[in-house]
Scaffold this active site. Structure first.
Site, short mmCIF file in Angstrom:
data_model
loop_
_atom_site.label_atom_id
_atom_site.label_comp_id
_atom_site.label_asym_id
_atom_site.label_seq_id
_atom_site.Cartn_x
_atom_site.Cartn_y
_atom_site.Cartn_z
N GLY A 1 2.25 1.95 -4.29
CA GLY A 1 2.58 2.01 -2.86
C GLY A 1 1.67 1.08 -2.08
N ARG A 2 0.51 1.61 -1.72
CA ARG A 2 -0.40 0.81 -0.88
C ARG A 2 -0.83 -0.47 -1.58
NH1 ARG A 2 -1.61 6.15 -0.26
NH2 ARG A 2 -1.58 7.04 1.83
N THR B 1 13.51 12.05 -2.78
CA THR B 1 12.14 12.55 -2.55
C THR B 1 12.21 14.01 -2.12
OG1 THR B 1 11.45 10.33 -1.91
CG2 THR B 1 10.04 12.13 -1.19
N GLN C 1 15.90 4.92 -2.11
CA GLN C 1 15.25 6.23 -1.96
C GLN C 1 15.88 6.98 -0.80
OE1 GLN C 1 12.72 6.88 0.84
NE2 GLN C 1 12.99 9.04 0.27
N ASP D 1 2.86 8.14 -9.43
CA ASP D 1 2.27 7.26 -8.43
C ASP D 1 1.15 8.00 -7.71
OD1 ASP D 1 3.20 8.72 -6.18
OD2 ASP D 1 4.94 7.42 -5.89
N GLY D 2 0.33 7.21 -7.01
CA GLY D 2 -0.80 7.78 -6.28
C GLY D 2 -2.10 7.20 -6.79
N GLY D 3 -2.70 6.33 -6.00
CA GLY D 3 -4.03 5.81 -6.31
C GLY D 3 -4.06 4.61 -7.23
N ILE D 4 -2.90 4.07 -7.59
CA ILE D 4 -2.91 2.90 -8.48
C ILE D 4 -3.40 1.68 -7.70
CG2 ILE D 4 -1.46 1.28 -9.80
CD1 ILE D 4 -1.50 3.96 -11.22
N ARG D 5 -4.53 1.16 -8.09
CA ARG D 5 -5.09 -0.03 -7.43
C ARG D 5 -5.45 -1.12 -8.43
NH1 ARG D 5 -3.30 2.89 -4.25
NH2 ARG D 5 -4.26 3.80 -2.38
N LYS E 1 11.54 12.40 -7.00
CA LYS E 1 10.17 11.97 -6.68
C LYS E 1 9.44 13.07 -5.91
CE LYS E 1 7.85 8.21 -4.12
NZ LYS E 1 7.41 8.80 -2.86
N TYR F 1 16.27 10.07 1.88
CA TYR F 1 15.98 11.26 2.67
C TYR F 1 17.32 11.67 3.26
CZ TYR F 1 10.89 10.29 2.92
OH TYR F 1 9.56 10.09 2.64
N HIS G 1 3.04 11.93 -2.79
CA HIS G 1 3.39 11.10 -1.63
C HIS G 1 2.16 10.31 -1.15
CE1 HIS G 1 7.12 11.04 0.98
NE2 HIS G 1 6.34 10.24 1.67
N SER H 1 13.07 2.44 0.89
CA SER H 1 13.05 3.71 1.62
C SER H 1 14.25 3.82 2.55
CB SER H 1 11.76 3.79 2.44
OG SER H 1 11.83 4.84 3.37
C1 LIG Z 1 3.00 3.74 4.61
C2 LIG Z 1 3.70 4.57 3.57
C3 LIG Z 1 5.01 4.92 3.75
C4 LIG Z 1 5.68 5.67 2.78
N1 LIG Z 1 7.02 5.96 2.95
C5 LIG Z 1 7.68 6.62 1.99
C6 LIG Z 1 9.07 6.85 2.11
O1 LIG Z 1 9.70 6.42 3.06
N2 LIG Z 1 9.68 7.54 1.13
C7 LIG Z 1 8.99 8.02 0.02
O2 LIG Z 1 9.58 8.65 -0.85
N3 LIG Z 1 7.68 7.80 -0.11
C8 LIG Z 1 7.01 7.11 0.82
N4 LIG Z 1 5.68 6.86 0.68
C9 LIG Z 1 4.98 7.31 -0.54
C10 LIG Z 1 5.04 6.22 -1.61
O3 LIG Z 1 6.35 6.06 -2.07
C11 LIG Z 1 4.15 6.59 -2.82
O4 LIG Z 1 4.48 7.87 -3.28
C12 LIG Z 1 2.66 6.51 -2.48
O5 LIG Z 1 2.39 5.43 -1.63
C13 LIG Z 1 1.84 6.36 -3.76
O6 LIG Z 1 0.48 6.33 -3.49
P1 LIG Z 1 -0.37 4.97 -3.36
O7 LIG Z 1 -0.09 4.43 -2.00
O8 LIG Z 1 -1.77 5.43 -3.51
O9 LIG Z 1 0.10 4.03 -4.45
C14 LIG Z 1 4.99 6.10 1.62
C15 LIG Z 1 3.66 5.72 1.44
C16 LIG Z 1 3.02 4.96 2.39
C17 LIG Z 1 1.59 4.55 2.14
#
Ligand SMILES: Cc1cc2nc3c(=O)[nH]c(=O)nc-3n(C[C@H](O)[C@H](O)[C@H](O)COP(=O)(O)O)c2cc1C
Length: 398
Positions: A341-342, A165, A137, A318-322, A263, A139, A287, A116
């Site tokens: 991500g998480r 992004t 990535q 991405d989103g919700g992959i656990r 993204k 911004y 996100h 990031s």
């Molecule tokens: C704590 C945190 C910080 C994040 N920071 C950024 C970031 O700086 N830039 C970005 O493009 N996405 C950021 N994201 C989004 C992640 O890149 C990703 O899209 C998202 O975590 C996917 O969902 P998931 O956490 O359920 O896997 C962030 C997500 C989290 C949880």
């Protein structure tokens, strides 16, 4: 094996969900909520995970799959399995290993790390830490000159791709962060911090690690001409001026000769615009539920995007992959790979680099086992015939 590795290899961590309570125990509440939380009522955040339950598998039994191939190719490079590490801002708050530790774990696992803009480690150091591909990535923080400088640094450092992004015209309202005084804690005066300090003081081990690491007061990848690295105090205001438009993407495409990833796409229309703007790939993403609450879960938006681009560019989600089953479902619906991500950030918070390594090990083993249970020899062979989706999803079929 060091103490942290022993802990995460213990039976307490069977799946990546097991990292969440460990992260909660180690982090001060404001930092845990920053990682865990989403925007507004967190409807999209919850839906991102729940929606995977709507997709069910159609296994082929009595098929001998003793070996299966989970390798794939993304953006022109090979990865050991189809999961990349998503950009997670302020990872150094979660553990001093931060972005460099996560990138090192990704490289060791044979996959890619996305760094990031809002990171506590320099892009050059993160690239050097990893034996695998590192993507940057972007911004557009601090204006075009600052962005041009960091794009050039990422190119010289050898970053494999630039990820832009587009879903942050303003920061989403993360209610937990407001209630916890995250802004005051990150950049306020001692007086402003005061009401929120008890939560931080409740985690003395975290405080000790954070101070030993030197704290976090500047962004080493956002260099403001004539001023130096951007101060954390200025980040919120700068983010509010960092909206990216399709015009900006033309400018970025001219600056960055390599693979370009866009993204934050949720519709077929935006995916086609991204392809027209010269993108190599799009990430279907909301996100992680942290921006506009009430948009669909990423998995739900995926089929429309896949249909819209006709294989012209790569599609990630991405989103919700656990779990590995989540990864396999996304691939069945047309994703080339997913971003986590998480799933790795909880591991980072729990045990630093060793936690990220363990999260990736679990996910990779999950994918391999899921393929064998499905009777599918490789991730390349996955397609819609291996899953059922609810009838009302069919309106967006290819
Ligand atoms: C704590 C945190 C910080 C994040 N920071 C950024 C970031 O700086 N830039 C970005 O493009 N996405 C950021 N994201 C989004 C992640 O890149 C990703 O899209 C998202 O975590 C996917 O969902 P998931 O956490 O359920 O896997 C962030 C997500 C989290 C949880």
């Amino acid at each position: 094996m060091n103490k942290a590795s022993r802990k995460v290899a213990s039976p307490r961590v069977v799946c990546v969900h097991d990292f969440r309570p460990l992260a909660r125990r180690r982090l001060p509440k404001p930092v845990f909520d920053y990682l865990d939380g989403g925007a507004d009522g967190e409807v999209t955040l919850r839906e991102n995970c729940r929606v995977f339950d709507d997709v069910t598998f159609r296994p082929r039994h009595a098929v001998a799959v003793s070996e299966c191939d989970v390798r794939t190719r993304v953006l022109g490079f090979d990865v050991s399995f189809p999961a990349l590490l998503a950009p997670v801002g302020y990872s150094r708050l979660m553990h001093p290993d931060g972005e460099a530790g996560a990138a090192r774990a990704a490289g060791a696992a044979g996959t890619a790390y996305m760094l990031s803009t809002i990171s506590g480690h320099r892009v050059e150091d993160v690239k050097a830490a990893s034996s695998g591909p590192v993507c940057f990535q972007l911004y557009v923080l601090g204006g075009r000159d600052a962005s041009e400088a960091v794009i050039e640094r990422a190119r010289v450092a050898g970053c494999a791709a630039l990820v832009v992004t587009i879903d942050t015209p303003v920061a989403g309202l993360r209610e937990r962060d407001y209630r916890n005084g995250m802004k005051e804690l990150m950049s306020g005066s001692l007086w402003e911090k005061m009401p929120f300090l008890p939560h931080v003081l409740a985690r003395p081990a975290w405080i000790a690690r954070f101070w030993r690491d030197g704290g976090l007061s500047k962004l080493p990848n956002v260099i403001i001409p004539g001023q130096g690295p951007m101060d954390l105090v200025d980040v919120s205001a700068a983010l509010a001026r960092a909206a990216v438009t399709w015009n900006d993407l033309g400018w970025i495409r001219r600056l960055w000769p390599g693979p370009l990833v866009i993204k934050g796409v949720l519709t077929g229309d935006d995916a086609r615009r991204a392809a027209d703007a010269g993108a190599t790939a799009v990430v279907v993403s909301n996100h992680g539920g942290r921006q506009l609450d009430g948009v669909p879960a990423s998995l739900r938006a995926l089929p429309e995007v896949v249909a819209a681009v006709h294989g012209q560019i790569e599609v990630f989600m991405d989103g919700g992959i656990r779990r590995g089953t989540d990864i396999v479902k996304a691939l069945c619906l047309g994703a080339r790979a997913v971003l986590c991500g998480r799933a790795y950030a909880y591991g980072l918070a729990a045990a630093g680099e060793a936690g990220v390594a363990r999260a990736l090990e679990i996910l990779r083993a999950d994918v391999e086992r899921t393929l064998k249970l499905l009777g599918c020899p490789s991730v390349a062979a996955l397609d819609r015939s291996y899953v059922d989706v609810p009838a009302h999803w069919r309106c967006v079929d290819a």
